[in-house]
Design an enzyme around this catalytic site. Structure first.
Site, mmCIF file in Angstrom:
data_model
loop_
_atom_site.group_PDB
_atom_site.id
_atom_site.type_symbol
_atom_site.label_atom_id
_atom_site.label_comp_id
_atom_site.label_asym_id
_atom_site.label_seq_id
_atom_site.Cartn_x
_atom_site.Cartn_y
_atom_site.Cartn_z
ATOM 1 N N SER A 43 -14.068 -39.954 0.024
ATOM 2 C CA SER A 43 -13.444 -39.123 -0.645
ATOM 3 C C SER A 43 -12.623 -37.432 -0.488
ATOM 4 O O SER A 43 -12.737 -36.417 -0.378
ATOM 5 C CB SER A 43 -13.907 -38.895 -2.339
ATOM 6 O OG SER A 43 -15.144 -40.306 -2.196
ATOM 7 N N LYS A 56 -10.227 -42.370 -7.350
ATOM 8 C CA LYS A 56 -11.844 -41.271 -7.044
ATOM 9 C C LYS A 56 -11.842 -40.122 -7.740
ATOM 10 O O LYS A 56 -13.375 -39.901 -7.909
ATOM 11 C CB LYS A 56 -11.893 -41.359 -4.887
ATOM 12 C CG LYS A 56 -12.737 -41.338 -4.629
ATOM 13 C CD LYS A 56 -14.607 -41.774 -5.482
ATOM 14 C CE LYS A 56 -15.497 -41.263 -5.333
ATOM 15 N NZ LYS A 56 -16.743 -41.793 -5.848
ATOM 16 N N LYS A 109 -17.317 -30.979 -4.834
ATOM 17 C CA LYS A 109 -15.957 -30.877 -3.935
ATOM 18 C C LYS A 109 -14.784 -31.890 -4.459
ATOM 19 O O LYS A 109 -13.987 -31.940 -5.092
ATOM 20 C CB LYS A 109 -16.087 -31.543 -2.518
ATOM 21 C CG LYS A 109 -14.629 -32.169 -1.949
ATOM 22 C CD LYS A 109 -14.746 -33.873 -1.031
ATOM 23 C CE LYS A 109 -16.178 -34.405 -1.252
ATOM 24 N NZ LYS A 109 -15.915 -36.091 -0.473
HETATM 25 P P1 NAD Z 1 -22.701 -37.665 4.431
HETATM 26 O O1 NAD Z 1 -23.123 -36.174 5.076
HETATM 27 O O2 NAD Z 1 -24.174 -38.574 4.793
HETATM 28 O O3 NAD Z 1 -22.341 -38.487 5.407
HETATM 29 C C1 NAD Z 1 -21.054 -38.088 6.560
HETATM 30 C C2 NAD Z 1 -20.846 -37.480 7.646
HETATM 31 O O4 NAD Z 1 -19.477 -38.112 9.464
HETATM 32 C C3 NAD Z 1 -22.124 -37.423 8.931
HETATM 33 O O5 NAD Z 1 -23.442 -38.515 9.460
HETATM 34 C C4 NAD Z 1 -21.614 -36.041 10.195
HETATM 35 O O6 NAD Z 1 -22.044 -35.751 11.200
HETATM 36 C C5 NAD Z 1 -20.398 -36.477 10.033
HETATM 37 N N1 NAD Z 1 -19.425 -35.762 9.883
HETATM 38 C C6 NAD Z 1 -19.501 -35.243 9.756
HETATM 39 N N2 NAD Z 1 -18.057 -33.631 10.583
HETATM 40 C C7 NAD Z 1 -17.834 -35.157 11.700
HETATM 41 C C8 NAD Z 1 -16.762 -34.653 12.485
HETATM 42 N N3 NAD Z 1 -15.793 -33.782 12.234
HETATM 43 N N4 NAD Z 1 -16.273 -35.961 13.504
HETATM 44 C C9 NAD Z 1 -17.092 -36.839 13.595
HETATM 45 N N5 NAD Z 1 -18.065 -36.961 11.846
HETATM 46 C C10 NAD Z 1 -17.880 -36.151 11.568
HETATM 47 O O7 NAD Z 1 -21.888 -37.877 3.153
HETATM 48 P P2 NAD Z 1 -22.151 -39.472 2.688
HETATM 49 O O8 NAD Z 1 -22.812 -39.358 1.565
HETATM 50 O O9 NAD Z 1 -22.054 -41.003 3.405
HETATM 51 O O10 NAD Z 1 -20.392 -39.243 1.929
HETATM 52 C C11 NAD Z 1 -19.259 -39.574 3.134
HETATM 53 C C12 NAD Z 1 -18.071 -39.812 1.301
HETATM 54 O O11 NAD Z 1 -18.330 -40.893 0.420
HETATM 55 C C13 NAD Z 1 -17.713 -38.445 1.423
HETATM 56 O O12 NAD Z 1 -16.058 -37.848 1.384
HETATM 57 C C14 NAD Z 1 -18.601 -38.281 0.182
HETATM 58 O O13 NAD Z 1 -17.619 -37.781 -1.264
HETATM 59 C C15 NAD Z 1 -17.809 -40.276 -0.015
HETATM 60 N N6 NAD Z 1 -19.226 -40.851 -0.833
HETATM 61 C C16 NAD Z 1 -20.327 -40.681 -0.940
HETATM 62 C C17 NAD Z 1 -21.016 -41.552 -1.803
HETATM 63 C C18 NAD Z 1 -22.476 -41.059 -2.494
HETATM 64 O O14 NAD Z 1 -23.457 -41.917 -3.192
HETATM 65 N N7 NAD Z 1 -23.306 -40.767 -0.861
HETATM 66 C C19 NAD Z 1 -20.503 -42.257 -2.681
HETATM 67 C C20 NAD Z 1 -19.125 -42.274 -2.578
HETATM 68 C C21 NAD Z 1 -18.322 -42.177 -1.746
#
Ligand code: NAD
Length: 295
Positions: free
Chosen positions: A98, A172, A241
């Site tokens: 997102s 989004k 965010k």
């Molecule tokens: P999360 O924090 O669980 O996962 C993010 C992953 O990215 C982590 O495993 C982290 O180690 C990795 N990461 C961070 N920096 C990095 C880098 N420089 N290089 C490689 N890997 C890196 O987050 P999430 O909940 O999975 O969300 C991911 C995206 O999806 C976000 O943009 C969030 O807003 C969006 N989103 C989340 C949800 C939800 O319900 N959790 C729903 C819809 C959208």
């Protein structure tokens, strides 16, 4: 399957891990990468190939999926040191994090001579990521969105084409503004009703059978809030965010949207007080704590 055989999946967190697992089970060769060793180990348990280097993970890829916390990180991961050039020319980049729409357009300009870019953020949370029934909001050329469908349709039961690159990310942020405002409204409703003497469960049941129903009353209040589980898998800082992205978008379009501004401030304050890594359903605690006029 289409021409896409190998998918590089970058970001194996709460959402990325089940999405990558579903692609692997659908028959794609999935190569995962994450900065966290713990996330890589967890993903490895699902049978994915996991790489310790971004460049290696994208080298033989037909399609790179990014599922990272925000657009700054996506840019850093792919554009620093021209890492995206390790992928072969013409590969698809599905930016499913997102991120902010204007930043996505900038990313597309930076990598667009080498990669075909589609922004394809999702809605539905961890539960629907596991089921493969997320909603996808896609931005890109019709041709690129069409080529990405074999991948998107494993992850999603509904793929919307929203317009050119950036349109998915704009959509989004708009969705999460409405969703985040709904969490606040539902939390305030329960606070108000219980103060009067109504039972919290009754309030939620009546709302869900009436016009006050929203996503928070339907799938968050009883499931994660009233039982104090606070375990939806979506962090408060990520919600904040997303609403901030919508608020910035409004400013960039010279719009004065008061409720959006207020909702943005509230989530920013909650993020500071409760902590960005707390589950976003803890907004209920923030509302409850700050609702006493004596405070
Ligand atoms: P999360 O924090 O669980 O996962 C993010 C992953 O990215 C982590 O495993 C982290 O180690 C990795 N990461 C961070 N920096 C990095 C880098 N420089 N290089 C490689 N890997 C890196 O987050 P999430 O909940 O999975 O969300 C991911 C995206 O999806 C976000 O943009 C969030 O807003 C969006 N989103 C989340 C949800 C939800 O319900 N959790 C729903 C819809 C959208």
């Amino acid at each position: 399957m289409s021409g896409i055989k190998t998918v590089s999946f970058i970001g194996l967190g709460q959402m990325g891990r089940p999405m990558a697992k579903n692609l692997h089970e659908a028959g794609f060769r999935v190569v995962g990468f994450d900065a966290s060793e713990e996330a890589r180990l967890e993903a490895g348990k699902s049978g994915l190939i996991v790489s310790n280097s971004l460049e290696d993970a994208i080298r033989d890829s037909d399609c790179i999926v990014t599922m990272l916390p925000n657009g700054d990180i996506v840019q850093d991961v792919l554009v620093s040191n021209d890492r995206f050039l390790s992928a072969h020319k013409g590969a698809l980049l599905l930016e499913m994090s997102s991120s902010a729409p204007l930043q996505t357009r900038q990313l597309s300009e930076l990598v667009g001579t080498h990669l075909r870019v589609v922004d394809a953020p999702v809605s539905g949370g961890v539960k629907r990521a596991i089921e493969g029934t997320l909603t996808v909001m896609a931005g890109g050329s019709n041709e690129d969105i069409e080529s990405s469908k074999p991948v998107l349709e494993v992850i999603s039961s509904k793929v919307f084409s929203c317009g050119p690159v950036g349109a998915g990310h704009a959509m989004k942020s708009i969705n999460n503004y409405v969703s985040g405002a709904g969490v606040v409204a539902a939390s305030e409703a329960v606070r108000l009703g219980t103060e009067f003497g109504l039972e919290a469960e009754t309030i939620v049941d009546v709302l869900n059978a009436s016009s006050g129903k929203n996503n928070a009353t339907e799938v968050k209040m009883k499931q994660f809030i009233l039982n104090e589980a606070f375990s939806s898998g979506f962090a408060l800082g990520l919600m904040s965010k997303d609403i901030g992205i919508a608020a910035d978008l409004a400013k960039s379009l010279n719009l004065n949207l008061k409720n959006l501004e207020e909702t943005d401030l509230m989530w920013k304050r909650a993020s500071k007080e409760v902590g960005g890594s707390a589950d976003h359903t803890r907004m209920f605690e923030f509302v409850t704590t700050n609702s006493d006029s004596k405070n």
